[in-house]
Each structure stands twice: as structure tokens, then as C-alpha cells.
Design an enzyme around this catalytic site. Sequence first.
Site, mmCIF file in Angstrom:
data_model
loop_
_atom_site.group_PDB
_atom_site.id
_atom_site.type_symbol
_atom_site.label_atom_id
_atom_site.label_comp_id
_atom_site.label_asym_id
_atom_site.label_seq_id
_atom_site.Cartn_x
_atom_site.Cartn_y
_atom_site.Cartn_z
ATOM 1 N N HIS A 1 2.606 2.271 1.962
ATOM 2 C CA HIS A 1 1.969 3.220 1.056
ATOM 3 C C HIS A 1 0.727 2.619 0.414
ATOM 4 O O HIS A 1 0.534 1.409 0.389
ATOM 5 C CB HIS A 1 2.951 3.636 -0.052
ATOM 6 C CG HIS A 1 3.312 2.507 -0.978
ATOM 7 N ND1 HIS A 1 4.151 1.487 -0.606
ATOM 8 C CD2 HIS A 1 2.926 2.231 -2.251
ATOM 9 C CE1 HIS A 1 4.284 0.632 -1.603
ATOM 10 N NE2 HIS A 1 3.542 1.049 -2.628
ATOM 11 N N ASP B 1 -1.173 2.929 -3.496
ATOM 12 C CA ASP B 1 -0.675 3.224 -4.838
ATOM 13 C C ASP B 1 -1.110 4.618 -5.285
ATOM 14 O O ASP B 1 -2.288 4.977 -5.183
ATOM 15 C CB ASP B 1 -1.187 2.182 -5.839
ATOM 16 C CG ASP B 1 -0.500 0.839 -5.661
ATOM 17 O OD1 ASP B 1 0.647 0.819 -5.183
ATOM 18 O OD2 ASP B 1 -1.119 -0.198 -5.999
ATOM 19 N N HIS C 1 0.200 -0.902 1.913
ATOM 20 C CA HIS C 1 0.959 -2.144 1.813
ATOM 21 C C HIS C 1 2.448 -1.857 1.846
ATOM 22 O O HIS C 1 2.903 -0.735 1.617
ATOM 23 C CB HIS C 1 0.586 -2.939 0.554
ATOM 24 C CG HIS C 1 0.805 -2.200 -0.735
ATOM 25 N ND1 HIS C 1 -0.102 -1.269 -1.227
ATOM 26 C CD2 HIS C 1 1.817 -2.255 -1.641
ATOM 27 C CE1 HIS C 1 0.337 -0.796 -2.373
ATOM 28 N NE2 HIS C 1 1.506 -1.363 -2.649
ATOM 29 N N ARG D 1 0.859 -5.420 -12.812
ATOM 30 C CA ARG D 1 -0.132 -4.669 -12.037
ATOM 31 C C ARG D 1 -1.125 -3.953 -12.947
ATOM 32 O O ARG D 1 -0.748 -3.334 -13.937
ATOM 33 C CB ARG D 1 0.584 -3.635 -11.162
ATOM 34 C CG ARG D 1 -0.354 -2.735 -10.354
ATOM 35 C CD ARG D 1 0.403 -1.785 -9.452
ATOM 36 N NE ARG D 1 1.054 -0.697 -10.169
ATOM 37 C CZ ARG D 1 1.593 0.363 -9.584
ATOM 38 N NH1 ARG D 1 1.605 0.457 -8.261
ATOM 39 N NH2 ARG D 1 2.164 1.310 -10.298
#
Length: 324
Positions: free
Chosen positions: A129, A131, A280, A297
Site C-alpha cells: 500500500h 499511505d 510498501h 511517522r
Amino acid sequence: MTTDRATADRSDEVTGIEVKPAAGHIGAEITGVDLADDLDDTAVTAIRAAVLRWKVVFFRGQTLDHTGHVAFARRFGEPVVLPRRGSASPSDFPEIETTADRLELGGRFGMEHDEWLQRRRHTLLRGWHCDHGARIDPPAATILRAETVPPYGGDTTWSNLAAAYAGLSGPVREFVDGLRAEHRLGVGYQPRPGDDAYVRHLLDHQVASLHPLVRVHPETGERILYVNGYYVEQIADLSRAESAAILEMLMEQATRPEYTVRFRWEPGSVAFWDNRATIHLAPGDNAHLGFPRTMHRVMLTGDVPVGVDGKPSEAIVGTEPGRW
């Protein structure tokens, strides 16, 4: 900011930064820079060029704290502020989302991590996917910092979607250039009988967009095979059977080993990737080990994807561009 390949591949004699490619199509390790310092414009330009060229870059042995993490991210764009974050995220840093150990589903949705994995990932390709890909304006980039990692396992893998598109045959490229696909939150999740708090959560916070299957990168001009297994629901105007077959073929193309790079995390490692040109795969080999894995993140605000025909994505349901 665009850059030529020769510039992005060489060391920068002025800043002392060295870019060392990690794989043939994607990934580079950057040395000679302390991200906790107040970076000058030359260093920022060199790092940006490396991200655009290699799609994901890695830094090791960094000493960033939350303040430094956000300050570094701001040199490259405006950080995203999420309205809903996990309980491990620092309350005084709304730009940072933290994942601690296993996914925090037990207390919130009444399921253990193993059950979530069984119901969430039906195939390997489902895990790949970008983000927040279901949004009308997915983040432009992600900067992920490792605080605590297991002594083994827990690697992350990225794939270069520009290289994947270029690797398609001419007729297939021409075919997919004109297609659009629905990206929707919660694709591939298998509900359980009876009350399902997680399904209700997904429905209450539904986000879906119609994105071009091939987007044009706003900085490099590259054509990007904009697919992932996490959000893509169906290719528009095709039957379910046609869509499923084509998406499986494109996902297999997008995740071919030659287009990927795998990163072994260490405490203090930082990965900075172009969320517009990569997908990723989060690790699936460490949940049973019992070792802590704490990651922080920060995402950078992105734009609305534009297709080869010049038409932007369309919102189906969810927030407006720029509103999280």
C-alpha cells in the site's frame, strides 16, 4: 523539484552528503548528514533530489526526537495532522503518529493482532500500500523513524511504481493509461459474524476516491502505475471479473522483486519515501516474536493525483483536499 540522474547519484562535495544506491531501481542510503542539525538549503536540495531519484532513502544512527523529527519534515513540506491517532502517539505533537509493538486493536475493537491479520490480509499482495491512498489527496511523502526494533525481523519493503510502469509492454501501458480505479478504506477486510466494532469504525470514517490508474508525478513528470492492494476496490467501467484479473496482473508487476528494496531497521534509522511513486509492505514476520517495535511517522501533505489525460482524481466520499 526535478533533478537529473547524474546529479542525484553522485556525492555532494559541498555538503559532504553521500548517496549510496541500495538496489537497481529503488532505494539509497544517505550518509554524511545529521538530521537533528539545522540543515542548510543545499543539504535539503540534495536530500530532495535523492528522494525523487531513488523513491526511498535511508539514514542510520540518527538522534532525532519528536521536535527534531517535525522540524526536519517541515523542510520538505507541510506535515499532516491526523484527527485520529493511536493511544501511543504523543499528545503534544499532533504531526506524529506512533505505532508501539503490535497494532492497538485489542482494547479498541475487541480483537487480538493475530485475528486482525487473518481477517485483513487474504493474500500477500493485499498488504502492499501507499499511505492513506483512499484520500483524494494522499500524502506526498512519509518520514518514518525507528525508536525500538526487534533484534531480527521487522523489515520493511518498498517498490518503485515508476519502474513498474516502464516495465510494462507498450500495448499494456497504452491500455492502462486511460483507466481509473476506486480506492476505498477497508478493502479486503473480512467481517466476523455478529457485532463487529472494526467494521462499524470503517463505515463511520469511510473515505473513497476515483484515482487514475496511471498518475503523472507532479515533480518528475514520470508516469506512475498507481495501484496497491490495501485500498484499490475496482477498476471503473469494467466488470468485477475483468477488474480482478487486471488488478492482479498489475499488482504482480508492481511488486516484482527487481523493482523493490528491503530495509533492516536499527534504533535511530529513518526512512524517507515518496508516497506518490511507491508502495510498501509492512513486516509480517515479527508479531509472534514478542519483541517491542516502536516507530514514529510524519507525513507531508500531498496533492490531488492527475492522470495522463490531465484530469484529476474525483472524491467519492470523505474529506475535501487538505482537510484531515
